[in-house]
Motif scaffolding. Structure first.
Motif, PDB file in Angstrom:
ATOM      1  N   UNK A 341       0.806  -1.222   0.000  1.00  0.00           N
ATOM      2  CA  UNK A 341       0.000   0.000   0.000  1.00  0.00           C
ATOM      3  C   UNK A 341       0.842   1.276   0.000  1.00  0.00           C
ATOM      4  N   UNK A 342       2.138   1.148   0.107  1.00  0.00           N
ATOM      5  CA  UNK A 342       2.976   2.344   0.259  1.00  0.00           C
ATOM      6  C   UNK A 342       2.816   3.315  -0.901  1.00  0.00           C
ATOM      7  N   UNK A 343       2.777   2.796  -2.115  1.00  0.00           N
ATOM      8  CA  UNK A 343       2.702   3.699  -3.269  1.00  0.00           C
ATOM      9  C   UNK A 343       1.395   4.483  -3.292  1.00  0.00           C
ATOM     10  N   UNK A 344       0.390   3.980  -2.578  1.00  0.00           N
ATOM     11  CA  UNK A 344      -0.898   4.673  -2.525  1.00  0.00           C
ATOM     12  C   UNK A 344      -0.967   5.706  -1.396  1.00  0.00           C
ATOM     13  N   UNK A 345      -0.346   5.401  -0.271  1.00  0.00           N
ATOM     14  CA  UNK A 345      -0.593   6.208   0.932  1.00  0.00           C
ATOM     15  C   UNK A 345       0.508   7.222   1.247  1.00  0.00           C
ATOM     16  N   UNK A 346       1.572   7.264   0.430  1.00  0.00           N
ATOM     17  CA  UNK A 346       2.638   8.242   0.698  1.00  0.00           C
ATOM     18  C   UNK A 346       2.317   9.631   0.158  1.00  0.00           C
ATOM     19  N   UNK A 347       1.339   9.736  -0.751  1.00  0.00           N
ATOM     20  CA  UNK A 347       1.027  11.025  -1.361  1.00  0.00           C
ATOM     21  C   UNK A 347      -0.490  11.184  -1.514  1.00  0.00           C
ATOM     22  N   UNK A 348      -0.910  12.404  -1.826  1.00  0.00           N
ATOM     23  CA  UNK A 348      -2.322  12.674  -2.124  1.00  0.00           C
ATOM     24  C   UNK A 348      -2.553  12.665  -3.630  1.00  0.00           C
ATOM     25  N   UNK A 349      -1.809  11.889  -4.371  1.00  0.00           N
ATOM     26  CA  UNK A 349      -1.903  11.855  -5.828  1.00  0.00           C
ATOM     27  C   UNK A 349      -3.296  11.543  -6.355  1.00  0.00           C
ATOM     28  N   UNK A 350      -4.103  10.684  -5.679  1.00  0.00           N
ATOM     29  CA  UNK A 350      -5.457  10.443  -6.193  1.00  0.00           C
ATOM     30  C   UNK A 350      -6.268  11.719  -6.389  1.00  0.00           C
ATOM     31  N   UNK A 351      -6.039  12.715  -5.545  1.00  0.00           N
ATOM     32  CA  UNK A 351      -6.765  13.979  -5.673  1.00  0.00           C
ATOM     33  C   UNK A 351      -6.091  14.877  -6.698  1.00  0.00           C
ATOM     34  N   UNK A 352      -4.776  14.991  -6.606  1.00  0.00           N
ATOM     35  CA  UNK A 352      -4.042  15.918  -7.472  1.00  0.00           C
ATOM     36  C   UNK A 352      -4.211  15.574  -8.947  1.00  0.00           C
ATOM     37  N   UNK A 380     -18.925  16.729 -11.160  1.00  0.00           N
ATOM     38  CA  UNK A 380     -19.064  15.937 -12.369  1.00  0.00           C
ATOM     39  C   UNK A 380     -17.732  15.349 -12.827  1.00  0.00           C
ATOM     40  N   UNK A 381     -16.667  16.123 -12.696  1.00  0.00           N
ATOM     41  CA  UNK A 381     -15.352  15.626 -13.069  1.00  0.00           C
ATOM     42  C   UNK A 381     -14.966  14.422 -12.228  1.00  0.00           C
ATOM     43  N   UNK A 382     -15.156  14.529 -10.931  1.00  0.00           N
ATOM     44  CA  UNK A 382     -14.719  13.443 -10.045  1.00  0.00           C
ATOM     45  C   UNK A 382     -15.587  12.210 -10.214  1.00  0.00           C
ATOM     46  N   UNK A 383     -16.880  12.390 -10.477  1.00  0.00           N
ATOM     47  CA  UNK A 383     -17.742  11.238 -10.705  1.00  0.00           C
ATOM     48  C   UNK A 383     -17.338  10.507 -11.999  1.00  0.00           C
ATOM     49  N   UNK A 384     -16.941  11.268 -13.018  1.00  0.00           N
ATOM     50  CA  UNK A 384     -16.492  10.647 -14.260  1.00  0.00           C
ATOM     51  C   UNK A 384     -15.146   9.959 -14.080  1.00  0.00           C
ATOM     52  N   UNK A 385     -14.235  10.637 -13.368  1.00  0.00           N
ATOM     53  CA  UNK A 385     -12.902  10.075 -13.159  1.00  0.00           C
ATOM     54  C   UNK A 385     -12.953   8.811 -12.311  1.00  0.00           C
ATOM     55  N   UNK A 386     -13.894   8.767 -11.374  1.00  0.00           N
ATOM     56  CA  UNK A 386     -13.991   7.636 -10.452  1.00  0.00           C
ATOM     57  C   UNK A 386     -14.191   6.308 -11.177  1.00  0.00           C
TER      58      UNK A 386
END
Length: 418
Positions: A341-352, A380-386
């Motif tokens: 999980x490290x590559x996921x939790x070290x940054x806020x990249x999912x939002x950026x 709308x952007x986030x719902x589409x990206x999700x």
């Protein structure tokens, strides 16, 4: 002279003939007609046991509904939906009706075209240029997809957002959350400064948007309102780890609402803050030293790289090094969680990564964004990206995190895995 030297020119047109598109459209029309016929046949077969008062089959084909055209990604496609007649009635007098799931009543635009509209708008196409842009994409007869369509859609998006932000979260369990305050070039009205966003990863490894709200990034009250709203709507179990930047407002609010949640500072934000306090020629070298910390295999090695960075830059760039040392423990918190999980939790990249598109849209916007417009765009952007987000790696580790299994340097400690 019998020889004609006058050359006939083809009438100019904005759109060149495209035999391939015509062939695709004809094929799509035939395929759709076949699919709808199969759909009605299956419907009739499911009701073949029903008989009317005279012993005849109760449901029969009864011609077609009027032909209509559906706008698709390859232009308009004509379709006729078969009509089904019910020669009997249910006990309450109601008739059985056929409704195509492929071409529901009143459908005029394919879902892909509807999703195209917000993306064009978010990508920076102004409402005045919509007709030209859409005609280039789906053909010259793209009527009904004009600037006024976006105006109507924005009202619909706001209603969708209002319903979404009040949804029930009872029974949801999120292991990790990412939080960030995202600024836009144009200012928001009502003195709001940014969008506060929280994304979560549930017990199955699926990522979801938990909350979107306009507010003040450094203001703990704004973050407390957003986190408190999640808790009031049923998110009673605290996340195991939260990842965010160094904005004190979020962490203050998190400790009030979910005091047991562990904290992880975002390394991307931290590196930007540190190098921002150093001369530009030093940036690449400093980044390499910082990467040696968060890319280390063990916490011991990370601490050694941490100390080396302090020793190397502490004398000349004291202010930059202080930005690093003040968050030492929370920058290395990820070592207490599974290495997968490290590559996921070290940054806020999912939002950026998602908000890169929003920023692209707002760069082309002058003046002040209304609250409804800004919120609708982001939602709308986030719902589409999700829909395109991938699961977390190592989903089999998530139940262990929930159960409180101890991890050291990303490795499960078997003696504590009771």
């Amino acid at each position: 002279m019998t020889k004609n030297t006058v050359i006939d020119f083809v009438k100019p047109s904005d759109f060149s003939p495209d035999p391939l598109t015509d062939l695709l459209r004809a094929g799509a029309q035939e395929l759709l007609a076949t699919a709808v016929r199969a759909e009605v046949s299956e419907f009739m077969k499911g009701h073949a046991h029903l008989l009317d008062d005279d012993g005849r089959q109760r449901l029969v084909r009864h011609g077609f509904l009027p032909e209509r055209e559906v706008m698709t990604g390859i232009g308009k496609v004509a379709v006729q939906v078969p009509r089904v007649r019910d020669r009997g009635a249910n006990a309450d007098g109601a008739k059985i009706r056929f409704s195509s799931s492929l071409v529901p009543p009143y459908l005029r635009k394919a879902k892909s075209v509807e999703e195209l509209l917000p993306w064009l708008y978010l990508k920076g196409i102004s409402t005045g240029d919509f007709s030209e842009a859409l005609a280039s994409l789906v053909g010259p007869d793209a009527d009904g997809l004009s600037a006024s369509t976006i105006t109507r859609l924005k009202l619909t998006w706001w209603d969708e957002y209002e319903a979404w932000r009040k949804r029930d979260l009872t029974g949801k369990r999120y292991v990790y959350i990412w939080a960030d305050g995202v600024y836009f070039n144009p200012r928001l009205d009502d003195d709001r400064q940014c969008m506060l966003v929280i994304i979560g990863a549930d017990e199955y490894g699926d990522k979801d948007v938990l909350g979107i709200m306009d507010g003040f990034r450094e203001n703990a009250d704004s973050w407390r309102d957003l986190l408190g709203s999640l808790k009031k709507r049923g998110l009673a179990i605290a996340p195991d780890l939260a990842c965010g930047d160094g904005a004190m407002g979020f962490w203050t609010a998190l400790r009030d609402v979910y005091p047991t949640t562990k904290e992880q500072r975002c390394w991307v934000h931290k590196m930007a803050n540190i190098t921002g306090a150093m001369p530009k020629p030093m940036h690449e070298k400093a980044k390499a030293g910082l990467q040696d910390i968060w890319m280390a295999e063990t916490k011991k090695e990370a601490n050694a790289a941490f100390d080396l960075f302090i020793e190397t830059y502490g004398v000349k760039y004291e202010r930059a090094v202080k930005k690093l040392t003040k968050d030492r423990d929370v920058l290395l918190m990820f070592y207490d969680f599974p290495a997968e999980h490290w590559k996921h939790i070290r940054t806020t990249n999912p939002i950026e990564s998602v908000f890169a598109t929003v920023r692209n849209r707002t760069r082309k916007t002058t003046g002040c964004l209304s609250r409804n417009t800004a919120m609708s765009m982001v939602f709308k952007l986030m719902m589409s990206a999700k829909k395109k987000w991938r699961k977390l790696s190592g989903t089999n580790r998530l139940p262990e995190v929930i159960q409180g299994v101890e991890f050291k340097d990303g490795i499960k400690q078997l003696q504590n895995a009771a």
